[in-house]
Design an enzyme around this catalytic site. Structure first.
Site, PDB file in Angstrom:
ATOM      1  N   THR A  22       0.647  -0.888  -0.010  1.00 58.73           N
ATOM      2  CA  THR A  22       0.217   0.195  -0.203  1.00 58.73           C
ATOM      3  C   THR A  22       0.642   1.596   0.133  1.00 58.73           C
ATOM      4  O   THR A  22       1.960   1.173   0.565  1.00 58.73           O
ATOM      5  CB  THR A  22      -1.245  -0.183   1.080  1.00 58.73           C
ATOM      6  OG1 THR A  22      -1.806  -0.562   0.753  1.00 58.73           O
ATOM      7  CG2 THR A  22      -1.465   1.788   1.301  1.00 58.73           C
ATOM      8  N   SER A  41       2.297   5.597  -1.837  1.00 59.50           N
ATOM      9  CA  SER A  41       2.058   6.948  -3.352  1.00 59.50           C
ATOM     10  C   SER A  41       3.141   5.938  -3.599  1.00 59.50           C
ATOM     11  O   SER A  41       3.525   5.892  -4.726  1.00 59.50           O
ATOM     12  CB  SER A  41       2.547   7.678  -2.905  1.00 59.50           C
ATOM     13  OG  SER A  41       3.931   8.111  -2.057  1.00 59.50           O
ATOM     14  N   GLY A  45       6.139  -0.892   0.044  1.00 52.87           N
ATOM     15  CA  GLY A  45       6.637   0.440   0.815  1.00 52.87           C
ATOM     16  C   GLY A  45       6.640   0.482   2.222  1.00 52.87           C
ATOM     17  O   GLY A  45       6.511  -0.539   3.078  1.00 52.87           O
ATOM     18  N   GLY A  67       2.870   1.752   8.046  1.00 51.40           N
ATOM     19  CA  GLY A  67       1.793   1.921   8.489  1.00 51.40           C
ATOM     20  C   GLY A  67       1.663   3.355   8.277  1.00 51.40           C
ATOM     21  O   GLY A  67       0.066   4.404   8.735  1.00 51.40           O
ATOM     22  N   GLU A  88      -0.214  -5.552   5.920  1.00 53.08           N
ATOM     23  CA  GLU A  88       0.281  -5.573   5.579  1.00 53.08           C
ATOM     24  C   GLU A  88       1.760  -6.351   6.318  1.00 53.08           C
ATOM     25  O   GLU A  88       2.758  -7.593   5.741  1.00 53.08           O
ATOM     26  CB  GLU A  88       1.965  -4.293   5.830  1.00 53.08           C
ATOM     27  CG  GLU A  88       0.618  -3.293   4.443  1.00 53.08           C
ATOM     28  CD  GLU A  88       1.262  -1.829   4.844  1.00 53.08           C
ATOM     29  OE1 GLU A  88       0.918  -1.322   3.780  1.00 53.08           O
ATOM     30  OE2 GLU A  88       1.538  -1.005   5.641  1.00 53.08           O
ATOM     31  N   LYS A 147      13.829   8.107   2.761  1.00 54.79           N
ATOM     32  CA  LYS A 147      12.822   6.886   4.022  1.00 54.79           C
ATOM     33  C   LYS A 147      14.507   6.885   4.947  1.00 54.79           C
ATOM     34  O   LYS A 147      14.083   5.399   6.220  1.00 54.79           O
ATOM     35  CB  LYS A 147      12.202   5.948   2.968  1.00 54.79           C
ATOM     36  CG  LYS A 147      11.063   6.392   2.277  1.00 54.79           C
ATOM     37  CD  LYS A 147       9.767   6.968   2.953  1.00 54.79           C
ATOM     38  CE  LYS A 147       8.812   7.569   2.628  1.00 54.79           C
ATOM     39  NZ  LYS A 147       7.975   6.318   2.058  1.00 54.79           N
TER      40      LYS A 147
END
Ligand code: 5RP
Length: 232
Positions: free
Chosen positions: A28, A30, A84, A97, A105, A123
């Site tokens: 899940t 972008s 991701g 999350g 997930e 990240k």
């Protein structure tokens, strides 16, 4: 390369590992979105896979992309998951999350033979919990008591609110729960904190993923780099 381009190259690179016959965990967010678009293209060109989505949002995108879907009941073992992350450390531990999908997930991750995590450079962090608050999914019943217990472990937490038309109302996850975003001054022992939090009554699951990722595909301004672990 801007952040969006970094997400796209990382996600598209991950899809190169998807082969016909695979059961694929569909993450899940972008960044994964670009992987779903690419997988959709490949399915329409003949790639023969079934996907298991980690959220209602991903399910909608996968359906629009004509990616055939299945369930964990029908396929308890997943060949490859692409997902991701919100924060990644050099040991390949993750905070997830940000998109409120951490419960599904983690269930999907647990059923996966191989996990590829796709992120942009922002990240990557030295110590988890320094750049991103840790999401924790909690039951709605008695949530204030759960938050009080959680706050013994983190420095503070906030109840996540819904976006757009439901603004100022608590966000409700796909599983019907709330999310607490928990602030830490770093989480140097994520394996311990993951267990401590899950031991609190009312905590459904938290977004610390320890020793789950096999490879992190990082999109950077100058191209792709890899962080490798488990089965790489
Ligand atoms: C959703 C997640 C996402 O994978 C994470 O929030 C990263 O999302 P994005 O790629 O949009 O930054 O854990 O629960």
């Amino acid at each position: 390369m801007n952040t969006e381009d970094q997400k796209k190259i990382a996600a598209e690179k991950a899809t190169e590992s998807v082969k016909s016959g695979m059961v694929v965990g569909l993450g899940t967010g972008s960044t994964v979105y670009y992987a779903l678009l690419r997988l959709g293209d490949r399915v329409r060109e003949g790639l023969d896979i079934v996907g298991i989505p980690t959220s209602d949002g991903t399910e909608r995108i996968a359906v629009a992309q004509q990616i055939p879907l299945t369930t964990l009941a029908a396929h308890p073992t997943i060949d490859l998951t692409i997902d991701g992350a919100d924060e990644v450390d050099r040991h390949l531990n993750l905070i997830k999350g940000g998109g409120a999908a951490l419960v599904r997930e983690k269930i999907i991750a647990n059923a996966s033979k191989k996990i590829l995590i796709v992120v942009d450079e922002s990240k990557v962090s030295r110590v988890l919990g320094t750049n991103f608050p840790l999401p924790i999914e909690i039951a709605r019943f008695g949530w204030e008591a759960t938050q009080t217990a959680v706050n013994q472990i983190c420095s503070s937490s906030t109840l996540r609110l819904a976006l757009a038309h439901d603004r100022d109302q608590p966000l409700i996850t796909d599983n019907g729960n709330y999310i607490l975003d928990c602030h830490f001054d770093g989480i140097p022992a994520p394996d311990q904190v993951e267990l401590q939090l899950n031991n609190i009554p009312g905590v459904v699951e938290n977004g610390i993923f320890v020793n789950r990722a096999d490879k992190i595909i990082v999109g950077t301004p100058s191209g792709i780099r890899y962080m490798e672990g488990r089965n790489a």
